[in-house]
Motif scaffolding. Structure first.
Motif, PDB file in Angstrom:
ATOM      1  N   VAL A   7       0.871  -1.170   0.000  1.00 27.96           N
ATOM      2  CA  VAL A   7       0.000   0.000   0.000  1.00 27.96           C
ATOM      3  C   VAL A   7       0.907   1.218   0.000  1.00 27.96           C
ATOM      4  O   VAL A   7       1.781   1.359   0.853  1.00 27.96           O
ATOM      5  N   CYS A  12      -2.794   6.831  -0.647  1.00 29.28           N
ATOM      6  CA  CYS A  12      -4.031   6.241  -0.133  1.00 29.28           C
ATOM      7  C   CYS A  12      -4.894   7.332   0.504  1.00 29.28           C
ATOM      8  O   CYS A  12      -4.410   8.138   1.299  1.00 29.28           O
ATOM      9  N   CYS A  18     -10.698  -1.485  -0.630  1.00 28.60           N
ATOM     10  CA  CYS A  18      -9.916  -2.710  -0.453  1.00 28.60           C
ATOM     11  C   CYS A  18     -10.441  -3.540   0.723  1.00 28.60           C
ATOM     12  O   CYS A  18     -10.580  -4.753   0.616  1.00 28.60           O
ATOM     13  N   ALA A  34      -5.353   2.532   4.241  1.00 25.29           N
ATOM     14  CA  ALA A  34      -5.315   1.079   4.122  1.00 25.29           C
ATOM     15  C   ALA A  34      -4.048   0.511   4.728  1.00 25.29           C
ATOM     16  O   ALA A  34      -2.977   1.116   4.660  1.00 25.29           O
ATOM     17  N   ILE A  53      -8.719  -5.538  -6.974  1.00 24.46           N
ATOM     18  CA  ILE A  53      -8.687  -4.441  -6.004  1.00 24.46           C
ATOM     19  C   ILE A  53      -7.681  -3.379  -6.442  1.00 24.46           C
ATOM     20  O   ILE A  53      -7.981  -2.182  -6.420  1.00 24.46           O
ATOM     21  N   CYS A  57      -8.710   0.497  -7.256  1.00 18.55           N
ATOM     22  CA  CYS A  57      -8.330   1.505  -6.264  1.00 18.55           C
ATOM     23  C   CYS A  57      -8.313   2.885  -6.928  1.00 18.55           C
ATOM     24  O   CYS A  57      -7.583   3.103  -7.893  1.00 18.55           O
ATOM     25  N   GLU A  60      -4.852   4.335  -6.954  1.00 12.77           N
ATOM     26  CA  GLU A  60      -3.794   3.398  -7.354  1.00 12.77           C
ATOM     27  C   GLU A  60      -2.772   3.180  -6.231  1.00 12.77           C
ATOM     28  O   GLU A  60      -1.578   3.052  -6.467  1.00 12.77           O
ATOM     29  N   ILE A  62      -2.787   0.533  -4.161  1.00 15.21           N
ATOM     30  CA  ILE A  62      -2.550  -0.897  -3.946  1.00 15.21           C
ATOM     31  C   ILE A  62      -1.678  -1.412  -5.076  1.00 15.21           C
ATOM     32  O   ILE A  62      -1.958  -1.151  -6.245  1.00 15.21           O
TER      33      ILE A  62
END
Length: 68
Positions: A7, A12, A18, A34, A53, A57, A60, A62
């Motif tokens: 992550v 994030c 997620c 996350a 996932i 996201c 982006e 993940i």
């Protein structure tokens, strides 16, 4: 095949997508971002889910890295 989950905390935004899609693999930390509950994934179904996932996201954040 095994993949390692990452992550990118800087990007994030804590949407929770997620966690909603894979609560056994992701949670939201105290900062609302996350966090990964299990970094290595090798089950083909889980690999496909995690790829979905990562693709979904919105920031982006993940990422998956194949470890052979």
């Amino acid at each position: 095949m095994t993949a390692e989950l990452f992550v990118h905390a800087r990007v994030c935004r804590g949407t929770g997508l997620c966690r909603a899609m894979a609560p056994a693999l992701f949670d939201l930390g105290p900062d609302g971002k996350a966090r990964i509950l299990r970094t290595a994934v090798s089950d083909p179904e889980e690999l496909a889910l995690v790829q979905d996932i990562a693709d979904c996201c919105p920031t982006e954040a993940i990422a998956l890295e194949s470890s052979a």
